[in-house]
Design a protein around this motif. Structure first.
Motif, mmCIF file in Angstrom:
data_model
loop_
_atom_site.group_PDB
_atom_site.id
_atom_site.type_symbol
_atom_site.label_atom_id
_atom_site.label_comp_id
_atom_site.label_asym_id
_atom_site.label_seq_id
_atom_site.Cartn_x
_atom_site.Cartn_y
_atom_site.Cartn_z
ATOM 1 N N MET A 146 0.844 -1.179 0.000
ATOM 2 C CA MET A 146 0.000 0.000 0.000
ATOM 3 C C MET A 146 0.885 1.237 0.000
ATOM 4 N N TYR A 147 0.521 2.231 -0.812
ATOM 5 C CA TYR A 147 1.268 3.472 -0.883
ATOM 6 C C TYR A 147 0.371 4.631 -0.462
ATOM 7 N N HIS A 148 0.909 5.468 0.398
ATOM 8 C CA HIS A 148 0.204 6.642 0.898
ATOM 9 C C HIS A 148 0.698 7.852 0.114
ATOM 10 N N ILE A 149 -0.204 8.458 -0.646
ATOM 11 C CA ILE A 149 0.119 9.621 -1.476
ATOM 12 C C ILE A 149 -0.530 10.850 -0.854
ATOM 13 N N GLN A 150 0.247 11.924 -0.697
ATOM 14 C CA GLN A 150 -0.299 13.172 -0.161
ATOM 15 C C GLN A 150 -0.289 14.239 -1.238
ATOM 16 N N LEU A 151 -1.439 14.881 -1.399
ATOM 17 C CA LEU A 151 -1.649 15.844 -2.471
ATOM 18 C C LEU A 151 -1.965 17.224 -1.918
ATOM 19 N N THR A 152 -1.568 18.239 -2.660
ATOM 20 C CA THR A 152 -1.822 19.622 -2.262
ATOM 21 C C THR A 152 -3.323 19.896 -2.212
ATOM 22 N N ASN A 153 -3.726 20.662 -1.209
ATOM 23 C CA ASN A 153 -5.110 21.105 -1.095
ATOM 24 C C ASN A 153 -5.100 22.459 -0.410
ATOM 25 N N ALA A 154 -5.075 23.515 -1.193
ATOM 26 C CA ALA A 154 -5.021 24.863 -0.633
ATOM 27 C C ALA A 154 -6.403 25.392 -0.288
ATOM 28 N N ALA A 155 -7.473 24.720 -0.738
ATOM 29 C CA ALA A 155 -8.816 25.264 -0.569
ATOM 30 C C ALA A 155 -9.473 24.859 0.742
ATOM 31 N N PHE A 156 -9.109 23.709 1.296
ATOM 32 C CA PHE A 156 -9.828 23.215 2.459
ATOM 33 C C PHE A 156 -8.879 22.938 3.621
ATOM 34 N N GLU A 157 -8.741 21.700 4.047
ATOM 35 C CA GLU A 157 -8.100 21.404 5.330
ATOM 36 C C GLU A 157 -6.699 20.819 5.204
ATOM 37 N N GLY A 158 -5.908 21.317 4.277
ATOM 38 C CA GLY A 158 -4.545 20.818 4.191
ATOM 39 C C GLY A 158 -4.416 19.642 3.250
ATOM 40 N N ARG A 159 -3.240 19.032 3.234
ATOM 41 C CA ARG A 159 -2.920 18.007 2.248
ATOM 42 C C ARG A 159 -3.871 16.818 2.348
ATOM 43 N N ASN A 160 -4.281 16.336 1.169
ATOM 44 C CA ASN A 160 -5.182 15.198 1.092
ATOM 45 C C ASN A 160 -4.408 13.893 0.996
ATOM 46 N N SER A 161 -4.955 12.870 1.585
ATOM 47 C CA SER A 161 -4.369 11.535 1.494
ATOM 48 C C SER A 161 -5.129 10.697 0.476
ATOM 49 N N VAL A 162 -4.368 10.099 -0.427
ATOM 50 C CA VAL A 162 -4.884 9.125 -1.390
ATOM 51 C C VAL A 162 -4.087 7.850 -1.181
ATOM 52 N N TYR A 163 -4.750 6.710 -1.252
ATOM 53 C CA TYR A 163 -4.092 5.436 -0.980
ATOM 54 C C TYR A 163 -4.157 4.548 -2.226
ATOM 55 N N LEU A 164 -3.011 4.013 -2.588
ATOM 56 C CA LEU A 164 -2.886 3.125 -3.752
ATOM 57 C C LEU A 164 -2.641 1.709 -3.264
ATOM 58 N N LEU A 165 -3.494 0.780 -3.683
ATOM 59 C CA LEU A 165 -3.356 -0.627 -3.321
ATOM 60 C C LEU A 165 -3.439 -1.484 -4.572
ATOM 61 N N GLY A 166 -2.759 -2.614 -4.540
ATOM 62 C CA GLY A 166 -2.833 -3.580 -5.630
ATOM 63 C C GLY A 166 -1.804 -3.395 -6.718
ATOM 64 N N ALA A 167 -1.044 -2.295 -6.673
ATOM 65 C CA ALA A 167 -0.084 -2.044 -7.754
ATOM 66 C C ALA A 167 1.012 -3.098 -7.801
ATOM 67 N N ASP A 168 1.356 -3.679 -6.663
ATOM 68 C CA ASP A 168 2.447 -4.649 -6.598
ATOM 69 C C ASP A 168 1.956 -6.087 -6.430
ATOM 70 N N ASP A 169 0.638 -6.288 -6.559
ATOM 71 C CA ASP A 169 0.063 -7.602 -6.296
ATOM 72 C C ASP A 169 -0.509 -8.173 -7.586
ATOM 73 N N ALA A 170 0.148 -9.183 -8.117
ATOM 74 C CA ALA A 170 -0.272 -9.771 -9.392
ATOM 75 C C ALA A 170 -1.711 -10.266 -9.287
ATOM 76 N N GLY A 171 -2.513 -9.862 -10.240
ATOM 77 C CA GLY A 171 -3.894 -10.311 -10.288
ATOM 78 C C GLY A 171 -4.852 -9.493 -9.454
ATOM 79 N N ALA A 172 -4.347 -8.626 -8.586
ATOM 80 C CA ALA A 172 -5.217 -7.801 -7.748
ATOM 81 C C ALA A 172 -5.605 -6.536 -8.507
ATOM 82 N N PRO A 173 -6.817 -6.038 -8.307
ATOM 83 C CA PRO A 173 -7.205 -4.792 -8.976
ATOM 84 C C PRO A 173 -6.412 -3.612 -8.429
ATOM 85 N N THR A 174 -5.916 -2.793 -9.311
ATOM 86 C CA THR A 174 -5.228 -1.567 -8.906
ATOM 87 C C THR A 174 -6.284 -0.581 -8.424
ATOM 88 N N THR A 175 -6.172 -0.197 -7.154
ATOM 89 C CA THR A 175 -7.270 0.499 -6.486
ATOM 90 C C THR A 175 -6.772 1.774 -5.814
#
Length: 315
Positions: free
Chosen positions: A1-30
């Motif tokens: 699982m990868y934790h990605i933090q993105l800029t958000n100047a409009a609301f409550e600070g940096r947003n967290s997006v989570y990437l799962l499945g990228a390194d797991d063969a056959g798993a959906p990239t989510t």
């Protein structure tokens, strides 16, 4: 699982997006949540995904914790390139589809509340100008697959249970998984490590917003998580304790609201907001009196306050 933090100047600070499945063969990239729909954040997310060998076109599924633009704004753009399945709770699905007048109805309800809360005309204009200027942050619409409490959905290599936690938003959910021997959840803005999520203004569709949110905090506590991954900032390792802390914070705020009404009543939600938060700008012009209203409404329903034509008074 990868934790990605993105800029958000409009609301409550940096947003967290989570990437799962990228390194797991056959798993959906989510992805769990997507960030806000601006060109800069779009580029940020593309670059962050590319670091893990993933493009928008490779995403198989997007799991949205709730409809707010800083969490769902890029869902439509991702789906347009990938045909990804976008999951969202049934209560928030109309907001992501942007169909059936859902957004217009929300805007109408917000405007009704601005008057109801006693907001001065100049602050209403300031808020509406801010919101009109940021309307594009919601991004393009997406076709969605609706989920409900207790269902399971694929989350990368895992199966996640959908747990409905309304309050901050009508359709806010957590996605609970058993991962590496730990019980974890992606909780959106149900609990945050620093801020207390806004209640009352963030989603004016929610009835009895404070009570619903307190019930959701109890449910977070009962989940007995080893770790929670929130929608902003870093992980929460003691989510049950954090939920109790936020509930205690609201108890203290309720008492403060009661004292303001006792000392100054009759008062409006806007006047109570001024005592709680002082001067407000940008989106907080909505959130401040919304939170005050949530507490006032709660106290009225509990029989401690009454609402008169002139404002709130002690019952």
């Amino acid at each position: 699982m990868y934790h990605i933090q993105l800029t958000n100047a409009a609301f409550e600070g940096r947003n967290s997006v989570y990437l799962l499945g990228a390194d797991d063969a056959g798993a959906p990239t989510t992805l769990v949540d997507t960030g806000i729909a601006t060109p800069d954040v779009d580029a940020e997310l593309r670059d962050a995904l590319a670091d893990h060998g993933v493009a928008f076109a490779d995403v198989d599924a997007v799991l949205l914790t709730h409809w707010h633009h800083d969490h769902a704004g890029l869902a439509g753009a991702i789906q347009a390139e990938s045909d990804a399945t976008v999951y969202v709770h049934e209560a928030d699905a109309p907001m992501i589809r942007q169909a059936d007048g859902a957004m217009a109805e929300m805007a109408d309800t917000q405007r009704e509340y601005l008057d109801d809360w006693g907001m001065p005309a100049d602050k209403q204009r300031e808020l509406l100008d801010f919101m009109d200027g940021h309307d594009g942050l919601r991004g393009q619409d997406a076709d969605v697959t609706e989920v409900a409490d207790g269902e399971t959905v694929p989350l990368g290599p895992y199966e996640a249970e959908v747990v409905h936690l309304p309050g901050h938003a009508a359709g806010l959910v957590a996605y609970v998984v058993e991962r590496d021997g730990r019980r974890e959840a992606f909780v959106g803005d149900a609990v945050l490590p620093k801020y207390t999520p806004n209640v009352g203004g963030a989603d004016v569709r929610v009835e009895r917003p404070l009570q619903q949110y307190l019930d959701s905090l109890e449910r977070v506590e009962s989940l007995d998580l080893d770790r929670a991954w929130p929608g902003h900032r870093g992980p929460i390792f003691a989510s049950s304790e954090r939920a109790r802390d936020i509930a205690a914070h609201h108890d203290e705020r309720t008492e403060r609201v009661r004292r303001v009404v006792a000392e100054q009543g009759p008062v409006s939600a806007w006047e109570v907001s001024a005592e709680l938060f002082g001067s407000l700008s940008t989106i907080h012009i909505l959130h401040g009196p919304g939170e005050a209203y949530a507490h006032l409404d709660h106290l009225v329903r509990e029989g401690d306050l009454e609402r008169t034509d002139n404002g709130y008074v002690v019952a």
